[in-house]
Design a protein around this motif. Structure first.
Motif, PDB file in Angstrom:
ATOM      1  N   UNK A 198      14.578  72.966  37.507  1.00 52.74           N
ATOM      2  CA  UNK A 198      15.605  72.587  38.478  1.00 52.74           C
ATOM      3  C   UNK A 198      15.743  73.635  39.588  1.00 52.74           C
ATOM      4  N   UNK A 199      16.246  73.196  40.728  1.00 54.91           N
ATOM      5  CA  UNK A 199      16.341  74.083  41.880  1.00 54.91           C
ATOM      6  C   UNK A 199      17.211  75.300  41.598  1.00 54.91           C
ATOM      7  N   UNK A 200      18.214  75.126  40.717  1.00 53.31           N
ATOM      8  CA  UNK A 200      19.109  76.246  40.394  1.00 53.31           C
ATOM      9  C   UNK A 200      18.393  77.347  39.611  1.00 53.31           C
ATOM     10  N   UNK A 201      17.213  77.051  39.111  1.00 52.63           N
ATOM     11  CA  UNK A 201      16.442  78.047  38.367  1.00 52.63           C
ATOM     12  C   UNK A 201      15.360  78.693  39.221  1.00 52.63           C
ATOM     13  N   UNK A 202      15.531  78.658  40.531  1.00 54.01           N
ATOM     14  CA  UNK A 202      14.504  79.226  41.405  1.00 54.01           C
ATOM     15  C   UNK A 202      14.307  80.716  41.159  1.00 54.01           C
ATOM     16  N   UNK A 203      15.412  81.455  40.969  1.00 56.38           N
ATOM     17  CA  UNK A 203      15.286  82.895  40.723  1.00 56.38           C
ATOM     18  C   UNK A 203      14.661  83.153  39.357  1.00 56.38           C
ATOM     19  N   UNK A 204      15.065  82.389  38.356  1.00 55.16           N
ATOM     20  CA  UNK A 204      14.482  82.542  37.020  1.00 55.16           C
ATOM     21  C   UNK A 204      12.975  82.304  37.061  1.00 55.16           C
ATOM     22  N   UNK A 205      12.553  81.264  37.752  1.00 57.94           N
ATOM     23  CA  UNK A 205      11.123  80.949  37.838  1.00 57.94           C
ATOM     24  C   UNK A 205      10.379  82.048  38.592  1.00 57.94           C
ATOM     25  N   UNK A 206      11.008  82.612  39.628  1.00 60.73           N
ATOM     26  CA  UNK A 206      10.402  83.749  40.322  1.00 60.73           C
ATOM     27  C   UNK A 206      10.216  84.933  39.373  1.00 60.73           C
ATOM     28  N   UNK A 207      11.219  85.189  38.532  1.00 56.48           N
ATOM     29  CA  UNK A 207      11.127  86.301  37.583  1.00 56.48           C
ATOM     30  C   UNK A 207      10.022  86.053  36.555  1.00 56.48           C
ATOM     31  N   UNK A 208       9.899  84.827  36.120  1.00 58.89           N
ATOM     32  CA  UNK A 208       8.840  84.496  35.166  1.00 58.89           C
ATOM     33  C   UNK A 208       7.472  84.752  35.791  1.00 58.89           C
ATOM     34  N   UNK A 209       7.310  84.364  37.052  1.00 61.73           N
ATOM     35  CA  UNK A 209       6.030  84.555  37.737  1.00 61.73           C
ATOM     36  C   UNK A 209       5.709  86.033  37.937  1.00 61.73           C
ATOM     37  N   UNK A 210       6.746  86.879  38.024  1.00 65.29           N
ATOM     38  CA  UNK A 210       6.517  88.313  38.252  1.00 65.29           C
ATOM     39  C   UNK A 210       5.894  88.999  37.045  1.00 65.29           C
ATOM     40  N   UNK A 211       6.270  88.579  35.845  1.00 64.88           N
ATOM     41  CA  UNK A 211       5.779  89.256  34.640  1.00 64.88           C
ATOM     42  C   UNK A 211       4.990  88.343  33.707  1.00 64.88           C
TER      43      UNK A 211
END
Length: 421
Positions: free
Chosen positions: A206-219
């Protein structure tokens, strides 16, 4: 498509060109948007470059005409590769060393006529720098209710966090509720996690998880079989669930309603030989009713601690490169893995019961049981066949609190568990 066709030499040169091959994979990924057994078979037969040419020029078997008709003219391959590259990502294809080939074996052996959505994905669009094969070497899916309760969040956080701290990669779908909690718990302990999306990796859902998904992609990694820009649709989620199961050593469900999509992920896990587990909840909680049903109907093993989870999932995982000797389970066929996953830890099941669970014939089940017996992974007694862990049977008498996640209390007051949705 024969060697004598004019321009065959040029076509062969294109087939040997990695850049051309990647463009062909990217093009075909957008043409079919998801699993397509007929296209996979064509690629295996003539190669990806020739398959892409055949799709463009409509020189196709009849079965592929409808599947490719609406988007064959949409050649956005170069733009899609540029988009994913701009996100720090890439396209991973069966040509690449990091393609998780052994993880895809279970899907490749499913009957295409029975489950068209069960085909091996054409490609993975990936965000993140980690290697997909290495990251899924020891991985566990943690899924469950989108509208989770406080109890479910605590259970998912405790289990996923400890698994992540022990070096296991947490795989989930980045949804609200249990998925998001599992990802966050893994990140909090410095563990690895993979989000499998039902849309393009450039469109957080969901769009509200944009920051979470960014964090997942970082590590860790964010992966999808859908090219950039594709929006999530209902049937994408059902197809996505097979990938969550395939990229994991087992599926752990923490809270699920009777009609929860988590049960679909469990179905895929069982079909490809992955064990399924479920955490129990209060008898008053509708959020755990699906878990209770899966446990009572033998679809999932009841677990309440990380040690119990690993007792079920670890026998089927691929060992790390440092392990001196691979376990016998690493060499199981898809049929043997399916039967092993269907065996109970306590009690027993007879071959005809395993046939109903696995979809295999009696002859296939008996052959698989014989192989599991020789490998020290199964044994028979008066009550039927049961699973062994490290050559030993799990004790039938659990401690009274073994179904409870450490540090958690099961409340009979449903109002104390629900946070609303």
């Amino acid at each position: 498509m024969t060697a004598g066709r004019p321009g065959a030499s040029a076509a062969q040169g294109a087939a040997d060109d990695p850049g051309r091959r990647q463009l062909a994979w990217a093009y075909l990924s957008r043409v079919v948007l998801g699993p397509c057994p007929a296209l996979t078979a064509l690629i295996e037969s003539v190669g990806v470059v020739e398959a892409a040419r055949a799709v463009r020029e409509r020189e196709l078997p009849q079965v592929l005409h409808a599947a490719t008709a609406s988007r064959r003219a949409e050649d956005q391959a170069a733009r899609d590769l540029e988009t994913v590259g701009g996100l720090g990502g890439r396209l991973v294809t069966p040509d690449d060393p990091e393609w998780p080939a052994w993880r895809m074996l279970g899907l490749s052996q499913l009957p295409p006529g029975r489950d068209p959505d069960g085909a091996v994905p054409l490609v993975f669009w990936v965000r993140g720098t980690r290697d997909l094969t290495e990251l899924t070497e020891r991985s566990l899916a943690v899924v469950g209710a989108r509208c989770s309760t406080g109890y479910g969040d605590r259970a998912a956080g405790a289990l996923a966090g400890e698994l992540g701290a022990r070096g296991w990669t947490i795989v989930s779908g980045a949804a609200f509720g249990i998925d998001g909690m599992a990802h966050r718990a893994a990140l909090a302990v410095g563990g690895a996690t993979i989000a499998v999306l039902a849309c393009g990796v450039d469109r957080p859902y969901p769009a509200q998880h944009d920051r979470l998904i960014d964090q997942i992609a970082e590590t860790g990694l964010v992966v999808s079989e859908y090219p950039p820009g594709v929006t999530a649709r209902k049937h994408h989620f059902l197809a996505r669930n097979r990938l969550i199961a395939a990229l994991s050593d087992g599926v752990l469900v923490v809270e699920a309603g009777v009609r929860s999509g988590a049960r679909n992920t469990v179905k895929w896990a069982r079909r490809i030989g992955r064990p399924a587990m479920a955490v129990p909840g209060s008898v008053d909680s509708a959020a755990s009713a699906g878990c209770h049903r899966m446990i009572s109907e033998g679809e999932a093993v009841l677990v309440g601690s990380v040690d119990e989870v690993l007792a079920v999932a670890a026998p089927l995982h691929l060992p790390s490169a440092g392990d001196s000797e691979p376990p016998a389970a690493q060499q199981l066929t898809a049929a043997q893995s399916s039967v092993c996953a269907a065996l109970p830890d306590t009690g027993g099941r007879w071959p005809h019961e395993l046939c109903a669970t696995t979809g295999l014939t009696v002859a296939e089940v008996r052959a698989a049981l014989a192989a599991l017996d020789m490998a020290g992974l199964a044994e028979s007694a008066g009550s039927g066949w049961f699973r062994l862990h490290n050559g030993k049977r799990t004790p039938a008498d659990r401690p009274a609190d073994s179904g409870v996640v450490p540090g958690l209390t099961l409340h009979s007051d449903s109002s104390s568990m629900s946070k609303g949705c």
